[in-house]
Design a protein around this motif. Structure first.
Motif, mmCIF file in Angstrom:
data_model
loop_
_atom_site.group_PDB
_atom_site.id
_atom_site.type_symbol
_atom_site.label_atom_id
_atom_site.label_comp_id
_atom_site.label_asym_id
_atom_site.label_seq_id
_atom_site.Cartn_x
_atom_site.Cartn_y
_atom_site.Cartn_z
ATOM 1 N N UNK A 20 33.948 90.720 56.604
ATOM 2 C CA UNK A 20 32.789 90.365 57.426
ATOM 3 C C UNK A 20 32.888 88.923 57.947
ATOM 4 N N UNK A 21 32.902 88.772 59.260
ATOM 5 C CA UNK A 21 33.015 87.435 59.870
ATOM 6 C C UNK A 21 31.668 86.902 60.346
ATOM 7 N N UNK A 22 30.747 87.811 60.683
ATOM 8 C CA UNK A 22 29.345 87.531 61.034
ATOM 9 C C UNK A 22 29.135 86.913 62.409
ATOM 10 N N UNK A 23 30.036 86.064 62.868
ATOM 11 C CA UNK A 23 29.877 85.508 64.219
ATOM 12 C C UNK A 23 31.208 84.911 64.670
ATOM 13 N N UNK A 24 31.245 84.460 65.954
ATOM 14 C CA UNK A 24 32.478 83.853 66.467
ATOM 15 C C UNK A 24 32.201 82.571 67.230
ATOM 16 N N UNK A 25 30.949 82.120 67.230
ATOM 17 C CA UNK A 25 30.590 80.854 67.862
ATOM 18 C C UNK A 25 30.539 79.774 66.788
ATOM 19 N N UNK A 26 31.202 78.651 67.015
ATOM 20 C CA UNK A 26 31.196 77.572 66.012
ATOM 21 C C UNK A 26 29.783 77.098 65.697
ATOM 22 N N UNK A 27 28.911 77.058 66.714
ATOM 23 C CA UNK A 27 27.525 76.648 66.469
ATOM 24 C C UNK A 27 26.847 77.579 65.475
ATOM 25 N N UNK A 28 27.035 78.873 65.665
ATOM 26 C CA UNK A 28 26.405 79.856 64.787
ATOM 27 C C UNK A 28 27.062 79.878 63.407
ATOM 28 N N UNK A 29 28.382 79.780 63.370
ATOM 29 C CA UNK A 29 29.081 79.768 62.077
ATOM 30 C C UNK A 29 28.606 78.593 61.220
ATOM 31 N N UNK A 30 28.400 77.449 61.859
ATOM 32 C CA UNK A 30 27.905 76.272 61.133
ATOM 33 C C UNK A 30 26.473 76.494 60.665
ATOM 34 N N UNK B 187 33.635 78.090 57.768
ATOM 35 C CA UNK B 187 34.857 78.383 58.506
ATOM 36 C C UNK B 187 34.569 78.204 59.999
ATOM 37 N N UNK B 188 35.609 77.854 60.770
ATOM 38 C CA UNK B 188 35.456 77.722 62.217
ATOM 39 C C UNK B 188 36.122 78.899 62.921
ATOM 40 N N UNK B 189 35.820 79.049 64.201
ATOM 41 C CA UNK B 189 36.464 80.110 64.966
ATOM 42 C C UNK B 189 37.975 79.926 64.980
ATOM 43 N N UNK B 190 38.432 78.701 65.150
ATOM 44 C CA UNK B 190 39.865 78.437 65.177
ATOM 45 C C UNK B 190 40.534 78.855 63.868
ATOM 46 N N UNK B 191 39.872 78.567 62.755
ATOM 47 C CA UNK B 191 40.412 78.973 61.448
ATOM 48 C C UNK B 191 40.426 80.494 61.312
ATOM 49 N N UNK B 192 39.412 81.161 61.857
ATOM 50 C CA UNK B 192 39.411 82.627 61.825
ATOM 51 C C UNK B 192 40.542 83.186 62.691
ATOM 52 N N UNK B 193 40.758 82.561 63.864
ATOM 53 C CA UNK B 193 41.874 82.980 64.725
ATOM 54 C C UNK B 193 43.193 82.904 63.961
#
Length: 435
Positions: free
Chosen positions: A257-267, A273-279
Protein backbone atom coordinates in the motif's frame (compact mmCIF):
# COMPACT_ATOMS: atom_id res chain seq x y z
CA UNK A 1 -41.46 -13.00 23.67
CA UNK A 2 -40.53 -16.60 22.94
CA UNK A 3 -39.33 -18.49 26.02
CA UNK A 4 -35.87 -19.97 25.95
CA UNK A 5 -35.80 -23.71 25.36
CA UNK A 6 -33.34 -26.14 26.87
CA UNK A 7 -31.64 -26.67 23.52
CA UNK A 8 -27.87 -26.71 23.44
CA UNK A 9 -26.20 -23.40 22.59
CA UNK A 10 -25.09 -22.85 19.01
CA UNK A 11 -22.99 -19.83 18.10
CA UNK A 12 -23.04 -18.00 14.76
CA UNK A 13 -19.97 -15.81 14.14
CA UNK A 14 -20.39 -12.89 11.74
CA UNK A 15 -17.14 -11.31 10.52
CA UNK A 16 -16.91 -7.80 9.13
CA UNK A 17 -13.85 -5.96 7.86
CA UNK A 18 -10.43 -7.24 6.91
CA UNK A 19 -8.72 -10.62 6.71
CA UNK A 20 -7.19 -10.05 10.16
CA UNK A 21 -10.72 -10.18 11.57
CA UNK A 22 -11.31 -13.39 9.61
CA UNK A 23 -8.39 -15.01 11.43
CA UNK A 24 -9.64 -13.77 14.81
CA UNK A 25 -13.07 -15.26 14.15
CA UNK A 26 -11.53 -18.56 13.07
CA UNK A 27 -9.48 -18.70 16.28
CA UNK A 28 -12.60 -17.99 18.36
CA UNK A 29 -14.52 -20.74 16.56
CA UNK A 30 -11.67 -23.19 17.13
CA UNK A 31 -11.70 -22.43 20.86
CA UNK A 32 -15.48 -22.84 21.07
CA UNK A 33 -15.39 -26.15 19.21
CA UNK A 34 -12.61 -27.40 21.49
CA UNK A 35 -14.92 -26.58 24.42
CA UNK A 36 -17.67 -28.69 22.83
CA UNK A 37 -19.76 -25.67 21.83
CA UNK A 38 -21.42 -25.82 18.42
CA UNK A 39 -20.26 -22.99 16.16
CA UNK A 40 -20.86 -21.84 12.57
CA UNK A 41 -19.62 -18.98 10.39
CA UNK A 42 -22.07 -16.60 8.73
CA UNK A 43 -24.99 -19.05 8.94
CA UNK A 44 -28.14 -18.00 7.09
CA UNK A 45 -30.20 -20.71 8.79
CA UNK A 46 -32.18 -19.95 11.97
CA UNK A 47 -30.38 -22.78 13.76
CA UNK A 48 -28.37 -20.80 16.33
CA UNK A 49 -29.30 -18.95 19.50
CA UNK A 50 -26.15 -16.86 20.08
CA UNK A 51 -24.52 -14.40 17.68
CA UNK A 52 -20.97 -13.00 17.93
CA UNK A 53 -20.38 -10.00 15.65
CA UNK A 54 -16.70 -9.31 14.92
CA UNK A 55 -16.76 -5.66 13.90
CA UNK A 56 -14.63 -3.29 11.84
CA UNK A 57 -13.97 0.29 12.94
CA UNK A 58 -11.50 1.37 10.27
CA UNK A 59 -13.44 3.89 8.17
CA UNK A 60 -16.94 5.42 8.18
CA UNK A 61 -18.49 2.90 5.77
CA UNK A 62 -17.14 -0.04 7.78
CA UNK A 63 -18.38 1.47 11.05
CA UNK A 64 -21.82 2.02 9.56
CA UNK A 65 -21.98 -1.60 8.36
CA UNK A 66 -20.94 -2.83 11.82
CA UNK A 67 -23.56 -0.71 13.61
CA UNK A 68 -26.31 -1.81 11.24
CA UNK A 69 -25.37 -5.47 11.69
CA UNK A 70 -25.49 -5.09 15.48
CA UNK A 71 -28.89 -3.35 15.34
CA UNK A 72 -30.29 -6.03 13.02
CA UNK A 73 -29.36 -8.76 15.49
CA UNK A 74 -30.56 -6.81 18.50
CA UNK A 75 -33.92 -6.69 16.71
CA UNK A 76 -33.83 -10.48 16.28
CA UNK A 77 -33.13 -10.78 19.99
CA UNK A 78 -36.12 -8.56 20.82
CA UNK A 79 -38.31 -10.82 18.69
CA UNK A 80 -37.05 -13.87 20.58
CA UNK A 81 -35.36 -15.42 17.56
CA UNK A 82 -31.93 -15.42 19.25
CA UNK A 83 -31.00 -15.34 22.92
CA UNK A 84 -27.75 -13.39 23.08
CA UNK A 85 -25.73 -10.89 21.04
CA UNK A 86 -22.03 -10.42 21.74
CA UNK A 87 -19.86 -7.86 19.97
CA UNK A 88 -16.09 -7.92 19.53
CA UNK A 89 -13.49 -6.47 17.15
CA UNK A 90 -12.18 -3.03 16.31
CA UNK A 91 -15.40 -1.02 16.63
CA UNK A 92 -16.00 -2.50 20.07
CA UNK A 93 -12.40 -1.83 21.10
CA UNK A 94 -12.56 1.79 20.02
CA UNK A 95 -16.06 2.90 21.01
CA UNK A 96 -17.12 0.43 23.70
CA UNK A 97 -18.23 2.99 26.29
CA UNK A 98 -20.41 4.92 23.86
CA UNK A 99 -21.83 1.75 22.33
CA UNK A 100 -22.75 0.28 25.72
CA UNK A 101 -24.83 3.37 26.39
CA UNK A 102 -26.40 3.56 22.93
CA UNK A 103 -27.16 -0.15 22.40
CA UNK A 104 -27.75 -1.61 25.90
CA UNK A 105 -29.47 -4.68 24.41
CA UNK A 106 -26.08 -6.16 23.50
CA UNK A 107 -25.18 -8.72 26.16
CA UNK A 108 -21.43 -7.98 26.27
CA UNK A 109 -18.76 -6.03 24.42
CA UNK A 110 -15.17 -7.20 23.95
CA UNK A 111 -11.99 -5.63 22.58
CA UNK A 112 -9.65 -7.05 19.96
CA UNK A 113 -7.46 -8.92 22.46
CA UNK A 114 -10.08 -10.20 24.90
CA UNK A 115 -10.70 -13.70 23.58
CA UNK A 116 -10.18 -15.44 26.97
CA UNK A 117 -12.66 -13.01 28.56
CA UNK A 118 -15.21 -13.69 25.84
CA UNK A 119 -14.89 -17.44 26.31
CA UNK A 120 -15.94 -17.01 29.94
CA UNK A 121 -19.37 -15.93 28.68
CA UNK A 122 -19.72 -19.50 27.40
CA UNK A 123 -18.24 -21.07 30.55
CA UNK A 124 -15.40 -22.11 28.27
CA UNK A 125 -11.67 -22.24 28.98
CA UNK A 126 -9.01 -20.67 26.77
CA UNK A 127 -7.00 -23.68 25.58
CA UNK A 128 -3.38 -22.63 25.09
CA UNK A 129 -2.56 -25.95 23.47
CA UNK A 130 -4.68 -24.85 20.48
CA UNK A 131 -2.23 -22.05 19.68
CA UNK A 132 -2.49 -21.50 15.93
CA UNK A 133 -5.30 -24.01 15.42
CA UNK A 134 -8.62 -22.70 14.18
CA UNK A 135 -11.82 -23.57 12.36
CA UNK A 136 -11.43 -22.15 8.85
CA UNK A 137 -14.21 -20.04 7.37
CA UNK A 138 -12.48 -20.01 3.98
CA UNK A 139 -12.51 -22.89 1.47
CA UNK A 140 -10.13 -25.53 2.80
CA UNK A 141 -7.44 -25.00 0.14
CA UNK A 142 -6.42 -21.50 1.29
CA UNK A 143 -6.08 -19.62 4.56
CA UNK A 144 -4.92 -16.31 5.95
CA UNK A 145 -2.10 -16.38 8.48
CA UNK A 146 -1.51 -13.44 10.79
CA UNK A 147 2.20 -13.11 11.56
CA UNK A 148 1.91 -10.13 13.90
CA UNK A 149 -0.60 -7.93 15.65
CA UNK A 150 -0.80 -4.13 15.88
CA UNK A 151 1.33 -1.42 14.30
CA UNK A 152 4.05 1.03 15.34
CA UNK A 153 3.67 3.29 12.31
CA UNK A 154 2.26 6.79 12.76
CA UNK A 155 0.37 7.39 9.50
CA UNK A 156 -1.79 10.44 10.13
CA UNK A 157 -4.99 8.94 8.66
CA UNK A 158 -4.90 5.56 10.38
CA UNK A 159 -6.69 4.54 13.58
CA UNK A 160 -5.43 0.94 13.57
CA UNK A 161 -2.90 1.47 16.43
CA UNK A 162 -5.80 2.81 18.54
CA UNK A 163 -7.69 -0.43 18.01
CA UNK A 164 -4.97 -3.05 17.65
CA UNK A 165 -2.16 -1.64 19.79
CA UNK A 166 1.57 -1.75 19.14
CA UNK A 167 3.35 -4.22 16.87
CA UNK A 168 3.77 -7.72 18.36
CA UNK A 169 5.34 -10.49 16.24
CA UNK A 170 4.57 -14.20 16.59
CA UNK A 171 7.66 -16.44 16.94
CA UNK A 172 8.85 -18.23 13.80
CA UNK A 173 8.49 -21.70 15.30
CA UNK A 174 4.87 -20.96 16.23
CA UNK A 175 4.05 -19.79 12.72
CA UNK A 176 5.75 -22.81 11.13
CA UNK A 177 3.73 -25.13 13.38
CA UNK A 178 0.56 -23.26 12.41
CA UNK A 179 1.41 -23.59 8.71
CA UNK A 180 2.11 -27.32 9.10
CA UNK A 181 -1.26 -27.75 10.80
CA UNK A 182 -3.04 -25.88 8.03
CA UNK A 183 -1.34 -27.95 5.32
CA UNK A 184 -2.23 -31.14 7.17
CA UNK A 185 -5.88 -30.07 6.93
CA UNK A 186 -5.71 -29.46 3.18
CA UNK A 187 -4.49 -25.87 2.86
CA UNK A 188 -2.28 -25.28 -0.19
CA UNK A 189 -2.05 -21.49 -0.20
CA UNK A 190 -1.29 -19.22 2.75
CA UNK A 191 -1.67 -15.45 2.62
CA UNK A 192 0.59 -13.76 5.14
CA UNK A 193 -1.13 -10.80 6.74
CA UNK A 194 -0.22 -8.17 9.30
CA UNK A 195 -0.80 -4.48 9.64
CA UNK A 196 2.84 -4.14 8.58
CA UNK A 197 4.68 -7.21 7.24
CA UNK A 198 8.13 -5.60 7.01
CA UNK A 199 8.24 -4.85 10.76
CA UNK A 200 8.12 -8.57 11.46
CA UNK A 201 10.67 -9.65 14.07
CA UNK A 202 11.83 -6.21 15.23
CA UNK A 203 10.29 -6.70 18.67
CA UNK A 204 11.37 -10.28 19.37
CA UNK A 205 14.48 -10.71 17.19
CA UNK A 206 15.67 -7.06 17.24
CA UNK A 207 15.80 -6.97 13.43
CA UNK A 208 13.47 -7.15 10.44
CA UNK A 209 13.28 -10.91 10.12
CA UNK A 210 10.61 -11.55 7.51
CA UNK A 211 13.17 -13.13 5.13
CA UNK A 212 14.05 -15.80 7.73
CA UNK A 213 10.36 -16.49 8.36
CA UNK A 214 9.74 -16.84 4.63
CA UNK A 215 12.54 -19.39 4.26
CA UNK A 216 11.13 -21.37 7.19
CA UNK A 217 7.60 -21.35 5.76
CA UNK A 218 8.84 -22.21 2.27
CA UNK A 219 10.34 -25.39 3.77
CA UNK A 220 6.88 -26.61 4.91
CA UNK A 221 6.11 -29.66 2.76
CA UNK A 222 2.87 -29.42 0.82
CA UNK A 223 2.64 -25.64 1.02
CA UNK A 224 2.30 -24.70 -2.66
CA UNK A 225 1.80 -20.93 -2.51
CA UNK A 226 2.85 -18.28 0.02
CA UNK A 227 1.50 -14.79 -0.67
CA UNK A 228 2.54 -11.47 0.93
CA UNK A 229 0.01 -8.80 1.89
CA UNK A 230 0.47 -5.31 3.37
CA UNK A 231 4.18 -4.48 3.13
CA UNK A 232 5.03 -0.88 4.04
CA UNK A 233 7.31 0.82 1.47
CA UNK A 234 9.43 2.98 3.82
CA UNK A 235 12.76 1.24 4.62
CA UNK A 236 11.53 -1.79 2.70
CA UNK A 237 13.93 -4.74 3.27
CA UNK A 238 14.84 -5.85 -0.26
CA UNK A 239 16.02 -9.22 1.08
CA UNK A 240 12.31 -10.13 0.96
CA UNK A 241 12.47 -9.93 -2.84
CA UNK A 242 15.60 -12.09 -2.93
CA UNK A 243 13.85 -14.81 -0.90
CA UNK A 244 10.82 -14.56 -3.17
CA UNK A 245 13.10 -15.07 -6.17
CA UNK A 246 14.91 -18.03 -4.59
CA UNK A 247 11.89 -19.98 -3.32
CA UNK A 248 9.48 -21.23 -5.99
CA UNK A 249 6.52 -21.61 -3.62
CA UNK A 250 6.57 -17.91 -2.67
CA UNK A 251 4.31 -16.17 -5.20
CA UNK A 252 5.84 -13.39 -7.27
CA UNK A 253 3.22 -11.09 -5.80
CA UNK A 254 3.56 -8.17 -3.42
CA UNK A 255 0.81 -6.08 -1.88
CA UNK A 256 2.47 -2.78 -0.97
CA UNK A 257 0.00 0.00 0.00
CA UNK A 258 1.50 3.32 -1.14
CA UNK A 259 -1.58 5.50 -0.37
CA UNK A 260 -0.55 8.45 -2.56
CA UNK A 261 2.01 9.71 -5.09
CA UNK A 262 2.15 13.44 -4.34
CA UNK A 263 5.01 14.51 -2.05
CA UNK A 264 2.69 17.04 -0.36
CA UNK A 265 0.19 14.32 0.49
CA UNK A 266 2.82 11.73 1.45
CA UNK A 267 4.27 14.23 3.93
CA UNK A 268 0.85 15.17 5.32
CA UNK A 269 -0.02 11.48 5.64
CA UNK A 270 3.27 10.88 7.50
CA UNK A 271 4.25 8.07 5.18
CA UNK A 272 8.01 8.55 5.76
CA UNK A 273 8.77 8.24 2.06
CA UNK A 274 8.90 10.47 -1.04
CA UNK A 275 7.65 9.82 -4.54
CA UNK A 276 11.23 9.63 -5.79
CA UNK A 277 12.05 6.98 -3.19
CA UNK A 278 8.96 5.01 -4.21
CA UNK A 279 10.04 5.26 -7.87
CA UNK A 280 13.46 3.83 -6.96
CA UNK A 281 11.96 1.05 -4.81
CA UNK A 282 9.53 -0.08 -7.50
CA UNK A 283 12.33 -0.02 -10.09
CA UNK A 284 14.61 -2.09 -7.86
CA UNK A 285 11.91 -4.67 -7.07
CA UNK A 286 11.08 -5.11 -10.75
CA UNK A 287 14.74 -5.35 -11.71
CA UNK A 288 15.21 -8.22 -9.24
CA UNK A 289 12.04 -10.05 -10.30
CA UNK A 290 10.91 -9.03 -13.80
CA UNK A 291 7.21 -9.82 -14.12
CA UNK A 292 6.44 -9.58 -10.40
CA UNK A 293 2.82 -8.64 -9.70
CA UNK A 294 2.63 -5.40 -7.72
CA UNK A 295 -0.60 -4.50 -5.97
CA UNK A 296 -1.14 -1.19 -4.20
CA UNK A 297 -3.89 0.80 -2.51
CA UNK A 298 -4.46 4.55 -2.65
CA UNK A 299 -6.44 7.16 -0.73
CA UNK A 300 -8.27 10.10 -2.31
CA UNK A 301 -9.68 13.17 -0.60
CA UNK A 302 -7.15 13.55 2.21
CA UNK A 303 -7.37 17.05 3.80
CA UNK A 304 -5.76 19.60 1.52
CA UNK A 305 -5.61 17.34 -1.54
CA UNK A 306 -5.72 19.36 -4.76
CA UNK A 307 -6.46 18.54 -8.37
CA UNK A 308 -2.70 18.69 -8.97
CA UNK A 309 -2.22 15.96 -6.34
CA UNK A 310 -4.83 13.80 -8.11
CA UNK A 311 -3.06 14.34 -11.44
CA UNK A 312 0.18 13.25 -9.76
CA UNK A 313 -1.48 9.97 -8.78
CA UNK A 314 -2.75 9.37 -12.31
CA UNK A 315 0.69 10.07 -13.77
CA UNK A 316 2.25 7.76 -11.20
CA UNK A 317 -0.09 4.91 -12.22
CA UNK A 318 0.69 5.47 -15.89
CA UNK A 319 4.41 5.54 -15.11
CA UNK A 320 4.53 2.34 -13.07
CA UNK A 321 1.56 0.40 -14.50
CA UNK A 322 0.66 -1.55 -11.38
CA UNK A 323 -0.98 -4.91 -11.92
CA UNK A 324 -3.61 -4.37 -9.24
CA UNK A 325 -4.91 -1.21 -7.55
CA UNK A 326 -7.49 -0.64 -4.83
CA UNK A 327 -8.73 2.77 -3.73
CA UNK A 328 -10.33 4.22 -0.59
CA UNK A 329 -11.85 7.62 -0.02
CA UNK A 330 -10.44 9.41 3.03
CA UNK A 331 -12.34 8.91 6.29
CA UNK A 332 -11.91 11.56 9.02
CA UNK A 333 -11.06 9.44 12.07
CA UNK A 334 -11.10 10.62 15.68
CA UNK A 335 -7.85 10.11 17.54
CA UNK A 336 -5.67 10.29 14.44
CA UNK A 337 -3.33 13.23 13.88
CA UNK A 338 -5.15 14.09 10.63
CA UNK A 339 -8.33 14.67 12.60
CA UNK A 340 -6.91 18.07 13.59
CA UNK A 341 -7.00 19.06 9.91
CA UNK A 342 -10.10 20.36 8.17
CA UNK A 343 -11.85 17.57 6.24
CA UNK A 344 -12.24 19.97 3.34
CA UNK A 345 -12.88 17.67 0.38
CA UNK A 346 -16.62 16.92 0.05
CA UNK A 347 -17.60 13.23 -0.05
CA UNK A 348 -18.96 13.55 -3.58
CA UNK A 349 -15.64 14.99 -4.71
CA UNK A 350 -13.71 12.21 -2.98
CA UNK A 351 -15.79 9.65 -4.86
CA UNK A 352 -15.34 11.49 -8.15
CA UNK A 353 -11.57 11.56 -7.75
CA UNK A 354 -11.50 7.87 -6.83
CA UNK A 355 -13.53 7.02 -9.93
CA UNK A 356 -11.27 9.14 -12.14
CA UNK A 357 -8.16 7.38 -10.83
CA UNK A 358 -9.70 3.94 -11.21
CA UNK A 359 -10.59 4.68 -14.83
CA UNK A 360 -6.86 5.18 -15.48
CA UNK A 361 -6.09 1.88 -13.75
CA UNK A 362 -8.91 0.08 -15.58
CA UNK A 363 -7.30 0.91 -18.91
CA UNK A 364 -3.90 -0.25 -17.65
CA UNK A 365 -5.42 -3.49 -16.36
CA UNK A 366 -7.17 -4.12 -19.69
CA UNK A 367 -3.94 -3.61 -21.65
CA UNK A 368 -1.97 -5.88 -19.31
CA UNK A 369 -4.65 -8.56 -19.58
CA UNK A 370 -4.66 -8.38 -23.39
CA UNK A 371 -0.94 -9.18 -23.30
CA UNK A 372 -1.76 -12.44 -21.52
CA UNK A 373 -3.82 -13.87 -24.39
CA UNK A 374 -2.07 -17.01 -25.62
CA UNK A 375 0.08 -17.31 -22.50
CA UNK A 376 -0.02 -20.38 -20.25
CA UNK A 377 -0.50 -20.22 -16.47
CA UNK A 378 -0.71 -22.61 -13.57
CA UNK A 379 -3.92 -21.78 -11.70
CA UNK A 380 -5.72 -22.98 -8.59
CA UNK A 381 -9.43 -23.80 -8.82
CA UNK A 382 -11.38 -21.78 -6.24
CA UNK A 383 -15.00 -22.74 -7.00
CA UNK A 384 -17.59 -23.69 -9.58
CA UNK A 385 -20.23 -21.07 -10.30
CA UNK A 386 -22.95 -20.96 -12.96
CA UNK A 387 -21.44 -23.97 -14.71
CA UNK A 388 -17.98 -22.41 -14.97
CA UNK A 389 -14.85 -22.85 -12.88
CA UNK A 390 -13.25 -19.78 -11.28
CA UNK A 391 -9.51 -19.97 -10.74
CA UNK A 392 -6.52 -17.74 -9.92
CA UNK A 393 -2.93 -17.42 -11.05
CA UNK A 394 -0.07 -16.81 -8.63
CA UNK A 395 -0.52 -13.12 -9.49
CA UNK A 396 -4.02 -12.95 -7.99
CA UNK A 397 -5.11 -12.98 -4.38
CA UNK A 398 -8.51 -14.07 -3.11
CA UNK A 399 -11.48 -11.71 -3.53
CA UNK A 400 -9.48 -8.56 -4.37
CA UNK A 401 -7.83 -9.55 -7.67
CA UNK A 402 -8.56 -11.05 -11.09
CA UNK A 403 -10.13 -14.43 -11.75
CA UNK A 404 -9.56 -16.88 -14.57
CA UNK A 405 -12.82 -18.27 -15.95
CA UNK A 406 -12.53 -21.85 -17.25
CA UNK A 407 -15.20 -23.63 -19.29
CA UNK A 408 -14.34 -27.31 -18.96
CA UNK A 409 -16.18 -30.46 -19.99
CA UNK A 410 -14.54 -32.55 -17.30
CA UNK A 411 -14.80 -32.13 -13.54
CA UNK A 412 -12.08 -30.00 -11.97
CA UNK A 413 -11.63 -30.56 -8.22
CA UNK A 414 -11.77 -27.36 -6.16
CA UNK A 415 -8.39 -26.67 -4.59
CA UNK A 416 -6.41 -28.44 -7.31
CA UNK A 417 -3.91 -26.87 -9.69
CA UNK A 418 -4.34 -27.05 -13.48
CA UNK A 419 -2.61 -25.44 -16.44
CA UNK A 420 -4.59 -23.13 -18.73
CA UNK A 421 -4.00 -21.11 -21.86
CA UNK A 422 -5.60 -17.66 -21.86
CA UNK A 423 -8.11 -17.22 -24.70
CA UNK A 424 -9.91 -13.97 -23.78
CA UNK A 425 -9.16 -10.97 -21.61
CA UNK A 426 -11.35 -8.30 -20.06
CA UNK A 427 -10.70 -5.27 -17.85
CA UNK A 428 -10.08 -7.37 -14.77
CA UNK A 429 -10.73 -11.03 -15.54
CA UNK A 430 -9.44 -13.64 -17.99
CA UNK A 431 -10.85 -16.68 -19.74
CA UNK A 432 -8.79 -19.78 -20.32
CA UNK A 433 -8.87 -23.33 -21.69
CA UNK A 434 -7.33 -26.41 -20.13
CA UNK A 435 -4.03 -27.50 -21.60
Amino acid sequence: MKTRTLRKDKVNIITLGCSKNVVDSEVLSGQLKANDIAVVHESKKPDHNIVVINTCGFIDKAKEESINTILDHVELKKKGRIDKVYVTGCLSERYRQNLEEEIPEVDAWFGTLELPLMLKQFNADYKTELLGERLLSTPKHYAYMKISEGCNRTCSFCAIPLMRGQHVSKPIEQLVAEAEGLVKNGVKEIMLIAQELTYYGLDIYKKRDLPRLLHALADVKGLEWIRLHYAYPSKFPLEIIDVMKDRPNICNYLDMPLQHASDNMLKAMRRQITKSEMDDLIGEIRSRIPGICLRTTLITGFPGETEKDVEDVKSFLQQHRFDRVGIFTYSHEEGTSAHALADNVPNEEKERRAQEIMEVQQEISYEKNQDKIGQEFRVIIDKKEAGRYLARTEFDSVEVDNEVIINADKKLPVGEFVNVRITKAYDYDLEGELI
